[in-house]
Design a protein around this motif. Structure first.
Motif: not given
Length: 120
Positions: A54-80
């Motif tokens: 995930l590229d989290t530049e647009l959001i603030d993740i206020g959750m701990n690792t281990g948390t089950m999450v659901q995301c809505i957003g745009e997916v793109k292929y990163d060439q690099q």
């Protein structure tokens, strides 16, 4: 006025199996937050041996690792990176979600959409 797509409901393993199908689309995806690097705006979600960055530049993740999450957003292929990367605009905690029932629901919905809207 710009229209924002609601995000196609996709299972993480389906996304990884067919990345070209979902490149440059809006999706809703669920997985466990296993890594978060706020300084680099990177997070990783996993589910059933499949993972997605995930590229989290647009959001603030206020959750701990281990948390089950659901995301809505745009997916793109990163060439690099050589993989798909999701830029979520929304992320929410779904720890109480019954994932077995959720998967069955997603599969039933996909079958219904294929029958009802065969060209999409």
């Amino acid at each position: 006025m710009t229209t924002v797509s609601p995000g196609k409901l996709v299972l993480l393993q389906d996304l990884i199996q067919d990345p070209q199908r979902y490149d440059n689309t809006s999706i809703r995806i669920t997985g466990r937050l296993v890594n978060f690097q706020p300084a680099n705006n990177i997070a990783i979600i996993e589910y059933k041996q499949s993972s997605l960055q995930l590229d989290t530049e647009l959001i603030d993740i206020g959750m701990n690792t281990g948390t089950m999450v659901q995301c809505i957003g745009e997916v793109k292929y990163d060439q690099q990176l050589g993989q798909l990367v999701l830029k979520p605009r929304i992320i929410r905690d779904v720890d109480s979600l019954d994932m077995n029932l959720f998967e069955k629901t997603v599969l039933l919905r996909q079958q219904h959409e294929q029958t009802t809207y065969p060209s999409s």
